[in-house]
Design an enzyme around this catalytic site. Structure first.
Site, PDB file in Angstrom:
ATOM      1  N   LYS A  96       0.891  -1.090   0.091  1.00 13.77           N
ATOM      2  CA  LYS A  96      -0.063  -0.163  -0.084  1.00 13.77           C
ATOM      3  C   LYS A  96       0.941   1.271   0.034  1.00 13.77           C
ATOM      4  O   LYS A  96       2.115   1.226   0.263  1.00 13.77           O
ATOM      5  CB  LYS A  96      -0.830  -0.037   1.231  1.00 13.77           C
ATOM      6  N   ARG A 132      -3.062  -9.913   5.239  1.00 17.95           N
ATOM      7  CA  ARG A 132      -3.553 -10.001   3.962  1.00 17.95           C
ATOM      8  C   ARG A 132      -2.357  -9.526   3.018  1.00 17.95           C
ATOM      9  O   ARG A 132      -1.988  -8.108   3.088  1.00 17.95           O
ATOM     10  CB  ARG A 132      -4.953  -9.209   3.860  1.00 17.95           C
TER      11      ARG A 132
HETATM   12  C1  8Y4 Z   1      -1.090  -1.265  -3.520  1.00 18.30           C
HETATM   13  C2  8Y4 Z   1      -1.670  -2.517  -3.131  1.00 18.30           C
HETATM   14  C3  8Y4 Z   1      -1.954  -0.231  -3.425  1.00 18.30           C
HETATM   15  C4  8Y4 Z   1      -2.976  -2.687  -2.517  1.00 18.30           C
HETATM   16  C5  8Y4 Z   1      -3.047  -0.463  -2.766  1.00 18.30           C
HETATM   17  C6  8Y4 Z   1      -3.547  -1.586  -2.351  1.00 18.30           C
HETATM   18  C7  8Y4 Z   1      -8.058  -4.566   2.529  1.00 18.30           C
HETATM   19  C8  8Y4 Z   1      -9.083  -5.109   2.033  1.00 18.30           C
HETATM   20  C9  8Y4 Z   1      -8.218  -4.219   0.479  1.00 18.30           C
HETATM   21  C10 8Y4 Z   1      -7.573  -4.455   3.802  1.00 18.30           C
HETATM   22  C11 8Y4 Z   1      -9.223  -6.092   4.369  1.00 18.30           C
HETATM   23  C12 8Y4 Z   1      -5.709  -2.518  -1.430  1.00 18.30           C
HETATM   24  C13 8Y4 Z   1     -10.189  -5.875   0.001  1.00 18.30           C
HETATM   25  C14 8Y4 Z   1      -6.846  -2.401  -1.253  1.00 18.30           C
HETATM   26  N1  8Y4 Z   1      -7.703  -4.004   1.484  1.00 18.30           N
HETATM   27  N2  8Y4 Z   1      -9.877  -6.010   3.145  1.00 18.30           N
HETATM   28  N3  8Y4 Z   1      -9.325  -5.033   0.868  1.00 18.30           N
HETATM   29  N4  8Y4 Z   1      -8.425  -5.227   4.824  1.00 18.30           N
HETATM   30  N5  8Y4 Z   1     -10.094  -6.713   5.321  1.00 18.30           N
HETATM   31  N6  8Y4 Z   1      -4.917  -1.758  -2.083  1.00 18.30           N
HETATM   32  O1  8Y4 Z   1      -6.769  -3.647   4.191  1.00 18.30           O
HETATM   33  O2  8Y4 Z   1      -5.166  -3.667  -1.394  1.00 18.30           O
HETATM   34  S1  8Y4 Z   1      -7.991  -3.727  -1.303  1.00 18.30           S
END
Ligand code: 8Y4
Length: 286
Positions: A227, A266
């Protein structure tokens, strides 16, 4: 000894569990489109990605069909069902594994439950119409995540009076609502929602307060993998965030174990995270 009853399977959280992300959205930020061939999800590529994550030690596969990236195109219930249910069915047919479904949609919760889903993971904490009832009827564990505002606007200057107490009270209220709807307290997972309507300072304040979430007795889910908080700390792009992500996974494990809590991580990079957690575990047992 925390165990979640995940349909006909059990998830034992004596050690941190690793949830591997399966991205079946064409527009995901970090790894979008990798499983697509000419605009269509490639089922054999997708199953191979699952097989690899399981071989690398994933305990859960997280399947989501709706992107929460700001600016992502919204999808209809039909589209979400068409994306999620066939892949979920194929994964459950071929592999003996736990699958969480990343959805906010009641109809997806219902059909995913029939197709063999094991955990409901909702970034909207079951606030959409009928989602709470559908989750309660499923009998599955639910992950309640905190988000400030909606995906489209959440990163526009997020503000809190006290981020830890605001996130904690939101989750406590959602937990009450879940219990009132018939979800057993010991089937509720809490998640501060890293990156969802939070600045770097908010994310780090929450990260360093993970022990406070752990002492609620609920398993805590931490999603920091790749992230932007890691990008901000290291000043790097999404493809350079592996070491930062793994470092934070170990720090979360350390903090939550010190608070005698249980943890689900996750992650995108299953193999590296599982290796780091093994070294942490083996090096801390005397
Ligand atoms: C780079 C990588 C930039 C990933 C943005 C992202 C969570 C989640 C997501 C979380 C739970 C994401 C579905 C967003 N994040 N579910 N989901 N907790 N429970 N962004 O933190 O990975 S998606």
């Amino acid at each position: 000894m925390t165990q979640l009853k995940c349909g006909n399977q059990i998830l034992d959280l004596a050690c941190p569990a690793v949830m591997g992300i399966l991205n079946i959205t064409p527009d995901s930020f970090s790894d979008g489109g990798q499983l697509f061939s000419d605009g269509q999800l490639d089922q054999s590529k997708t199953l191979y990605a699952v097989e690899t994550m399981l071989a690398d030690g994933a305990d859960i596969i997280d399947i989501g069909g709706e992107s929460t990236r700001p600016g992502a195109s919204p999808i209809s219930v039909e589209q979400e069902l068409d994306r999620v249910i066939p892949i979920l069915t194929a994964v459950k047919q071929r592999f003996d594994c736990l699958v969480s479904v990343d959805t906010s949609t009641a109809e997806v919760i219902k059909q995913a439950t029939i197709a063999g889903a094991n955990i409901i993971n909702d970034v909207r904490a079951l606030q959409r119409e009928d989602a709470l009832q559908a989750a309660a009827a499923s009998g599955l564990p639910v992950c309640l995540m905190h988000m400030q505002n909606q995906p489209d606007s959440m990163q526009n200057n997020p503000e809190y009076r006290d981020v830890v107490s605001e996130v904690s009270s939101f989750l406590a209220q959602r937990k009450k609502d879940c219990i009132a709807a018939g979800i057993p307290a010991d089937q509720i997972i809490l998640d501060p929602g890293f990156g969802f309507g939070k600045t770097l300072a908010h994310n780090l304040t929450l990260f360093n307060a993970l022990n406070q979430f752990a002492v609620t007795g609920h398993p805590v889910l931490v999603g920091v993998s790749r992230k932007s908080m890691i990008g901000q700390m290291l000043d790097c792009d999404v493809d350079q965030r592996l070491i930062g992500s793994v470092t934070m996974a170990v720090l979360a494990a350390q903090q939550i174990s010190a608070a005698k809590g249980s943890l689900i991580l996750r992650v995108h990079d299953v193999k590296e995270t599982v290796q780091a957690l093994s070294v942490w575990q083996k090096s801390s047992q005397i």
